[in-house]
Design an enzyme around this catalytic site. Structure first.
Site, short mmCIF file in Angstrom:
data_model
loop_
_atom_site.label_atom_id
_atom_site.label_comp_id
_atom_site.label_asym_id
_atom_site.label_seq_id
_atom_site.Cartn_x
_atom_site.Cartn_y
_atom_site.Cartn_z
N GLU A 79 0.84 -1.19 0.00
CA GLU A 79 0.00 0.00 0.00
C GLU A 79 0.88 1.24 0.00
OE1 GLU A 79 -1.88 0.88 4.02
OE2 GLU A 79 -1.64 -1.30 4.16
N CYS A 111 -3.28 -4.00 4.30
CA CYS A 111 -2.27 -4.95 4.79
C CYS A 111 -2.49 -6.38 4.32
CB CYS A 111 -2.23 -4.92 6.33
SG CYS A 111 -1.88 -3.28 7.01
N HIS A 233 -1.46 -10.90 11.84
CA HIS A 233 -1.08 -9.58 11.35
C HIS A 233 -0.89 -8.69 12.58
CE1 HIS A 233 -1.02 -5.72 9.49
NE2 HIS A 233 -2.20 -5.38 9.98
#
Length: 388
Positions: A79, A111, A233
């Site tokens: 990103e 993400c 994550h």
């Protein structure tokens, strides 16, 4: 046929900020960052590094003469793209001197991008078991100086090769995913720093995790008892701990202890590097491989989340060829060689941004193999020091 992660490497520059210094400078107690957020240090990315150079510096650790001609595709999750049109993967393909007969694509969904690449790569290798796919997650996480998100900045890149008969993780076929249009985090094209509704984003993360975990269980009839560890994550490492705590009651006391111990192993690297956006989950997985006591055949659960929002839970088993000794040593050497910045140095480095015109950058303070040397005729000029 087993398909999965064959190699997994990481790169970030050596410059970093100790978050105790940041806490003192911002009038906060250090434990708010070290315990409340779960972060100790964060990488500080110089202007001579961008998503492409970060990716290249990671990828050269997994691409060499033994597999170069097998790589059929580059899937570049980011990103922090450098062009509205041209894929970062195309730049990377040239820097790595890869053959022309391959696909090179950039993937964007906050993400989650690298996980999309991993899943696409899995399906491709199933049809072409003699080939490999290079999957990248490379980003620079920026929220700005003196902002609530400043403590969760960072950056770097992970590079993975996906192949048949992998040496690290055999991916299971079953996976559960979910996507919704949610404004918990976003960065308009005209901004260099992200916008985030922090508490809302945390709640969405947890909700998505619980939803895809239940869906995965329905698909597979597996329970938490089938798992040795979970990798998450980690925009900040306390976030993964909150997710783990949401499912821990499903495990008995002995397994709860094991899962918590392995979670601590999985966040050792992230808490010293900071937020990687697309690479965060896979740095956590690398940290788990290197710092936990694992055995071939044990099952690992992985939760990927990208704000905006998309989440996925999938799993894999440790390969019979698994050996983390070399990676563990490399990370130990890397952390011992880093340069700690003062607050003044950090703020000066953070504030350096590329201009909207041609520029020649001073690369003498960046010891990476691949660096951004400047802009000429609106084209980024990348330097490979091995060819200079």
């Amino acid at each position: 046929m087993q398909i999965g992660i064959d190699q997994l490497a990481f790169y970030t520059p050596k410059t970093y900020l100790d978050l105790v210094d940041l806490a003192h400078a911002r009038g906060e107690e250090p434990d708010k960052y070290r315990i409340g957020i779960g972060q100790y240090e964060q990488a500080v990315i110089p202007v001579t590094q961008d998503a492409v150079t970060l990716a290249a510096n990671a990828a050269v650790k997994v691409v060499n003469e033994t597999n170069r001609d097998q790589i059929a595709m580059i899937l570049f999750g980011t990103e922090s793209g450098i062009d509205h049109s041209k894929s970062a993967a195309v730049y990377l393909k040239r820097l790595l001197n890869l053959p022309d007969n391959l696909r090179a694509v950039e993937i964007k969904q906050a993400c989650y991008g690298a996980t999309a690449g991993l899943q696409f790569a899995h399906d491709y290798v199933r049809l072409h078991p003699d080939k490999q796919v290079l999957v990248i997650g490379a980003d620079i996480a920026r929220y700005g100086l003196n902002t609530p998100g400043e403590v969760t900045q960072g950056g770097g890149a992970v590079a993975m090769t996906i192949s048949a008969a992998p040496k690290l993780l055999n991916l299971d076929n079953e996976t559960a995913f979910r996507s919704e249009d949610i404004m918990d985090f976003w960065r308009p094209l005209y901004r260099t720093e992200a916008l985030v509704d922090g508490r809302f984003s945390e709640n969405v993360y947890i909700d998505f995790f619980k939803t895809v975990w239940l869906d995965y269980q329905r698909q597979t009839n597996r329970t938490i008892a089938d798992f040795t560890a979970f990798a998450f994550h980690l925009p900040f490492t306390k976030m993964g701990l909150k997710a783990l705590r949401a499912v821990l009651p499903e495990a008995d006391a002995e397994q709860q202890k094991q899962l918590k111990t392995n979670f601590e192993a999985s966040r050792q690297y992230n808490r010293r590097v900071g937020n990687l956006y697309t690479g965060s989950l896979y740095l956590s997985l690398r940290s788990l491989f290197d710092n936990a006591v694992l055995k071939p055949g044990q099952r690992i659960g992985l939760f990927s989340y990208g704000s905006g929002a998309e989440g996925e839970f999938f799993s894999g088993t440790i390969s019979e060829q698994f050996d983390a000794q070399q990676s563990r040593q490399r990370f130990s050497e890397f952390f011992s060689s880093r340069q700690q910045l003062t607050m003044a140095q950090y703020e000066r480095l953070f504030s350096q941004q590329l201009p909207d015109h041609d520029v020649l950058l001073d690369v003498t303070h960046d010891d990476a193999r691949f660096v951004l040397a400047g802009i000429k005729h609106d084209q980024r000029q990348y330097l490979d020091r091995n060819k200079a």
